[in-house]
Scaffold this active site. Structure first.
Site, PDB file in Angstrom:
ATOM      1  N   ASP A  32      -9.060   0.243   2.168  1.00  0.00           N
ATOM      2  CA  ASP A  32      -8.358  -0.535   1.138  1.00  0.00           C
ATOM      3  C   ASP A  32      -8.798  -1.994   1.170  1.00  0.00           C
ATOM      4  O   ASP A  32      -8.818  -2.663   0.133  1.00  0.00           O
ATOM      5  CB  ASP A  32      -6.844  -0.466   1.355  1.00  0.00           C
ATOM      6  CG  ASP A  32      -6.259   0.879   0.958  1.00  0.00           C
ATOM      7  OD1 ASP A  32      -6.908   1.591   0.168  1.00  0.00           O
ATOM      8  OD2 ASP A  32      -5.164   1.219   1.449  1.00  0.00           O
ATOM      9  N   LYS A  72      -0.186   7.167   6.342  1.00  0.00           N
ATOM     10  CA  LYS A  72      -1.182   6.200   6.802  1.00  0.00           C
ATOM     11  C   LYS A  72      -0.904   5.635   8.199  1.00  0.00           C
ATOM     12  O   LYS A  72      -1.828   5.459   8.996  1.00  0.00           O
ATOM     13  CB  LYS A  72      -1.296   5.042   5.802  1.00  0.00           C
ATOM     14  CG  LYS A  72      -1.982   5.408   4.503  1.00  0.00           C
ATOM     15  CD  LYS A  72      -2.139   4.177   3.628  1.00  0.00           C
ATOM     16  CE  LYS A  72      -2.870   4.490   2.346  1.00  0.00           C
ATOM     17  NZ  LYS A  72      -3.086   3.279   1.524  1.00  0.00           N
TER      18      LYS A  72
END
Length: 307
Positions: A108, A73
């Site tokens: 997210d 990420k």
């Protein structure tokens, strides 16, 4: 003919190392089938040393976009053109092409908020303080989300206090680093507890917390395997409202699908049941109750006929 079809078909993937555990293909291929799209969502197991080259050739490999998860990420942020949200969180988990540019965001944040909004409505009404366990990528997304909802104080508890202080440096004075032995005292005045650590996950040690807290506390866990962690089970025993990690996983997938295919999908009970079954969760007893309820009118009619 088959080669032409392959070229026309849109392909998306989740890039991880390892990648076999990901439920994203199950979610996105469900939506692809539901919307009748000529597309496919795949897994790509890419080790860290090969990740930059894979991203560089993402389009050449036939992909119109991708999800990125552990351990890629933060590297993905550097290899793409991140939006404000991804830069603020410090991690990217969703990539897509826009005018030839590979852009990225972090879904997210909205997945976490949408899940709480759906399962525990009103959770943020008058919320002054929250306790977040962990200081990794998941915690960054959660802290950013809470600050956007105007939570006045976010306590970040991590075994390594230096990592919690990094979040304070990044997000400001409303983020307060704290130690594990302060949890009991902090929960007494908090409105929300969020576990972003791997504790409680299958194969990991359980998360042991004494939930001495007000009845209004909402408990959220980002872990979704097992679906009901020890933390959530303890919270439900006390009658607290909870939000599990599967809900966040489902809701964070929505925007990526919309970016790739131009369709905003819905998180439905049917989709959730599909993923629950894949996780090995048994159907809820409520199904049996409905069957029993459906039998009652028949008995009533027989009684009426006899009378």
């Amino acid at each position: 003919m088959s080669e032409q079809r392959t070229e026309a078909r849109k392909a998306v993937c989740v890039i991880a190392w390892p990648a076999g555990h990901s439920r994203s293909p199950l979610i996105h291929n469900y939506w692809i089938k539901q919307n009748g799209l000529d597309a496919e969502y795949r897994r790509e197991a890419v080790p860290p040393e090969k990740f930059p080259e894979f991203i560089k050739n993402l389009r050449a490999n036939g992909y119109v976009g991708a999800n990125v998860t552990l351990p890629h990420k933060q590297v993905a942020l550097k290899l793409t053109e991140p939006d404000e949200r991804a830069r603020a969180v410090g991690a990217a988990n969703c990539l897509w092409y826009d005018d030839g540019h590979l852009r990225s965001t972090n879904t997210d944040v909205e997945g976490f908020l949408a899940n709480l909004d759906a399962t525990t409505p009103g959770w943020d009404r008058g919320l002054e303080s929250a306790v977040v366990l962990g200081a990794g990528g998941g915690a960054r997304a959660v802290v950013y989300a809470l600050l956007r909802r105007e939570v006045q104080r976010v306590y970040v508890i991590n075994r390594t206090i230096a990592r919690a202080k990094e979040l304070q440096k990044k997000f400001g004075a409303r983020v307060v680093p704290a130690s594990w032995d302060e949890i009991g005292g902090l929960l007494g005045g908090a409105g929300l507890l969020v576990n972003t650590t791997s504790l409680g996950m299958v194969g990991q040690p359980p998360l042991e917390i004494n939930l001495r807290c007000p009845a209004s506390l909402v408990v959220a866990d980002l872990v979704y395997d097992p679906l009901e962690t020890k933390l959530l089970a303890a919270a439900r025993e006390r009658g607290l409202r909870t939000a599990d990690g599967l809900g966040m996983l489902l809701h964070q997938a929505v925007r990526g699908f919309e970016l790739w295919f131009g369709i905003r999908p819905q998180v439905t009970a049917e989709l959730r049941a599909l993923v629950e079954a894949d996780l090995g969760v048994k159907p809820k007893p409520a199904v049996e109750e409905k069957v029993m309820a459906s039998e009652r009118p028949k008995k009533a009619r027989r009684n009426k006929q006899r009378g």
